[in-house]
Design a protein around this motif. Structure first.
Motif, PDB file in Angstrom:
ATOM      1  N   GLY A 161      10.557 -23.581-133.728  1.00 47.29           N
ATOM      2  CA  GLY A 161      11.374 -22.409-133.453  1.00 47.29           C
ATOM      3  C   GLY A 161      12.376 -22.599-132.336  1.00 47.29           C
ATOM      4  O   GLY A 161      13.109 -21.653-131.989  1.00 47.29           O
ATOM      5  N   ARG A 162      12.455 -23.800-131.774  1.00 46.82           N
ATOM      6  CA  ARG A 162      13.385 -24.051-130.668  1.00 46.82           C
ATOM      7  C   ARG A 162      14.688 -24.625-131.209  1.00 46.82           C
ATOM      8  O   ARG A 162      14.694 -25.496-132.089  1.00 46.82           O
ATOM      9  N   ALA A 163      15.809 -24.130-130.661  1.00 45.47           N
ATOM     10  CA  ALA A 163      17.125 -24.591-131.092  1.00 45.47           C
ATOM     11  C   ALA A 163      17.503 -25.845-130.307  1.00 45.47           C
ATOM     12  O   ALA A 163      17.391 -25.878-129.080  1.00 45.47           O
ATOM     13  N   GLU A 164      17.940 -26.852-131.019  1.00 44.97           N
ATOM     14  CA  GLU A 164      18.365 -28.117-130.404  1.00 44.97           C
ATOM     15  C   GLU A 164      19.706 -28.536-131.004  1.00 44.97           C
ATOM     16  O   GLU A 164      19.831 -28.573-132.236  1.00 44.97           O
ATOM     17  N   PRO A 165      20.684 -28.877-130.164  1.00 43.78           N
ATOM     18  CA  PRO A 165      20.677 -28.720-128.703  1.00 43.78           C
ATOM     19  C   PRO A 165      20.726 -27.251-128.298  1.00 43.78           C
ATOM     20  O   PRO A 165      20.971 -26.379-129.133  1.00 43.78           O
ATOM     21  N   GLU A 166      20.506 -27.001-127.040  1.00 40.16           N
ATOM     22  CA  GLU A 166      20.450 -25.629-126.558  1.00 40.16           C
ATOM     23  C   GLU A 166      21.793 -24.922-126.789  1.00 40.16           C
ATOM     24  O   GLU A 166      22.857 -25.516-126.628  1.00 40.16           O
ATOM     25  N   ILE A 167      21.684 -23.675-127.200  1.00 40.74           N
ATOM     26  CA  ILE A 167      22.883 -22.879-127.464  1.00 40.74           C
ATOM     27  C   ILE A 167      23.259 -22.153-126.172  1.00 40.74           C
ATOM     28  O   ILE A 167      22.522 -21.283-125.692  1.00 40.74           O
ATOM     29  N   ILE A 168      24.403 -22.518-125.607  1.00 41.39           N
ATOM     30  CA  ILE A 168      24.891 -21.926-124.359  1.00 41.39           C
ATOM     31  C   ILE A 168      26.317 -21.437-124.605  1.00 41.39           C
ATOM     32  O   ILE A 168      27.166 -22.187-125.084  1.00 41.39           O
ATOM     33  N   GLY A 169      26.558 -20.186-124.287  1.00 42.10           N
ATOM     34  CA  GLY A 169      27.871 -19.587-124.532  1.00 42.10           C
ATOM     35  C   GLY A 169      28.907 -19.973-123.497  1.00 42.10           C
ATOM     36  O   GLY A 169      28.667 -20.776-122.581  1.00 42.10           O
ATOM     37  N   ASP A 170      30.083 -19.406-123.660  1.00 44.00           N
ATOM     38  CA  ASP A 170      31.181 -19.675-122.736  1.00 44.00           C
ATOM     39  C   ASP A 170      30.887 -19.050-121.370  1.00 44.00           C
ATOM     40  O   ASP A 170      30.127 -18.074-121.268  1.00 44.00           O
ATOM     41  N   PRO A 171      31.509 -19.567-120.306  1.00 46.16           N
ATOM     42  CA  PRO A 171      31.285 -18.986-118.976  1.00 46.16           C
ATOM     43  C   PRO A 171      31.805 -17.553-118.907  1.00 46.16           C
ATOM     44  O   PRO A 171      32.895 -17.253-119.416  1.00 46.16           O
TER      45      PRO A 171
END
Length: 415
Positions: A295-305
């Motif tokens: 259930g873990r997303a790879e690579p990590e989903i990180i949005g814009d600053p």
């Protein structure tokens, strides 16, 4: 008879006649008397001082005689009137003339409103110079300042408190927004009802998970694998109908069941969680990520600053880069796109691995459900449902997209 001879050396004297006395009626022209001299003009009397009158009696009790040009009877001549003698205009400087009365400024009467204001101002100014005024005026000013501050705070503070920070940041392009009719719920005609929950009036029941058993909260004691694995069969079948991977379906269904046990009044459906997961990250597949079997997303989903540019909010770093790997600005993180501050408040551990991981869809879906159910919301009530979605992300287009997707999942699951 006497001697009539003249004495030697004696001159003969001529006897002149005496001037006759003036008769009572005055000199006579024929008498040879000198004419009576013309009377001398009397000096002008000084202007009487305050309290004196032109006709006041003299010390001897006799009234003064009028000067030439004055009326008889002691009545003073009028001075300072507009009808001054025209001859006075040509009188040389210093020569006696009529005086003109000049009105004083304080004798001018103001209109009643202005006079009242001027009087009040003078009274206030005089009072402010007294000891009582010097002590009272600062107190009145301070009271007015505190009252104004309280009035402003009564309006500004509640509005600021009610304005909640959204959980996620909308990344969709602005466009036309079609708002559903008031009172509508996603899938209101054929939307599924959470497993094990009595459907509300007007909604048909849904098919329970395969096997007829409704999973409950995670069992106490050792658990092998993910607790959501108990929904594997149901997730396989329903996921194929709605187009969602079985791993993501397990996360959404398990969050619904946990909340059905821990917050029964909320009645949150998995369709709403799945719709949020789709809009936020396409169920953990945004930015080229893949959802693993855990259930873990790879690579990590990180949005814009969140730097305030491009229509984004301005939120400076709050987690020192612990979750979003950014020490300058915060960023939305994980498949459900939580802001770090919200995750620190509402984060959950749904897979019993001892860690609250925003990049794990199991943990993120349960945390999202807890957030939507805050404040005693009942997600079967239209007003509560819309309020919950807008609290997650206060953008009308975002809420409409979630509504449409949840409605689509509800219809597809009934086929």
């Amino acid at each position: 008879m006497g001697d009539t001879r003249r004495v030697s050396g004696e001159e003969s004297a001529t006897v002149r006649p005496l001037r006759p006395a003036t008769p009572p009626d005055g000199p006579l022209g024929s008498s040879g008397a000198a004419p009576e001299p013309a009377p001398l003009p009397r000096p002008r009397r000084p202007v009487p001082d305050d309290g004196d009158t032109a006709g006041a009696a003299r010390p001897d009790g006799a009234r003064p005689e009028p000067a030439p040009g004055e009326p008889a009877g002691g009545e003073p001549a009028k001075i300072g009137t507009a009808e001054s003698d025209p001859a006075d205009a040509g009188t040389a400087k210093g020569a006696p003339g009529r005086r003109r009365r000049i009105p004083f400024a304080h004798a001018v009467r103001l209109p009643p409103p202005r006079q009242a204001v001027a009087g009040a101002a003078r009274a206030t100014r005089a009072w402010s110079r007294r000891p009582s005024g010097r002590l009272t005026l600062p107190g009145l000013f301070l009271f007015a300042l505190v009252a104004a501050t309280g009035a402003v705070g009564a309006v500004v503070v509640p509005s600021a408190v009610r304005q909640t920070r959204p959980v996620a940041v909308d990344a969709t392009e602005p466009g036309a927004v079609v708002v559903p009719a008031p009172g509508a719920l996603p899938g209101a005609t054929v939307a599924p009802v959470p497993p094990g929950v009595t459907p509300p009036v007007g909604l048909p029941p849904t098919t329970p998970p395969p096997g007829g058993a409704t999973p409950t909260a995670p069992a106490a004691g050792p658990v092998t694998g993910r607790p959501a694995d108990a929904l594997a069969a149901w997730a396989q079948t329903t996921g194929a109908k709605v187009g969602v991977s079985p791993v993501a379906m397990q996360a959404y269904g398990y969050a619904e069941l946990v909340l059905a046990e821990t917050n029964r009044s909320c009645q949150l459906s998995w369709t709403t969680l799945a719709a949020i997961g789709y809009v936020e990250s396409r169920h953990g597949q945004a930015n080229g990520a893949r959802l693993g079997s855990t259930g873990r997303a790879e690579p990590e989903i990180i949005g814009d600053p969140l730097d305030g540019n491009g229509g984004r909010m301005l939120i400076r770093d709050t987690d020192r880069g612990l979750f979003d790997r950014d020490t300058t600005y915060d960023r939305a993180i994980g498949p459900m796109q939580f802001i770090p501050t919200t995750w620190q408040e509402i984060g959950a551990d749904a897979d019993n691995d001892g860690r609250k991981d925003p990049h794990d869809l199991d943990d993120a879906a349960l945390a999202a459900g807890k957030y939507l159910c805050k404040g005693g919301r009942n997600m079967t009530v239209p007003g509560d449902w819309w309020g919950a979605i807008l609290s997650y992300n206060d953008v009308r287009r975002y809420a409409t997209d979630v509504f449409d997707k949840a409605n689509e999942y509800g219809r597809a699951s009934r086929t």
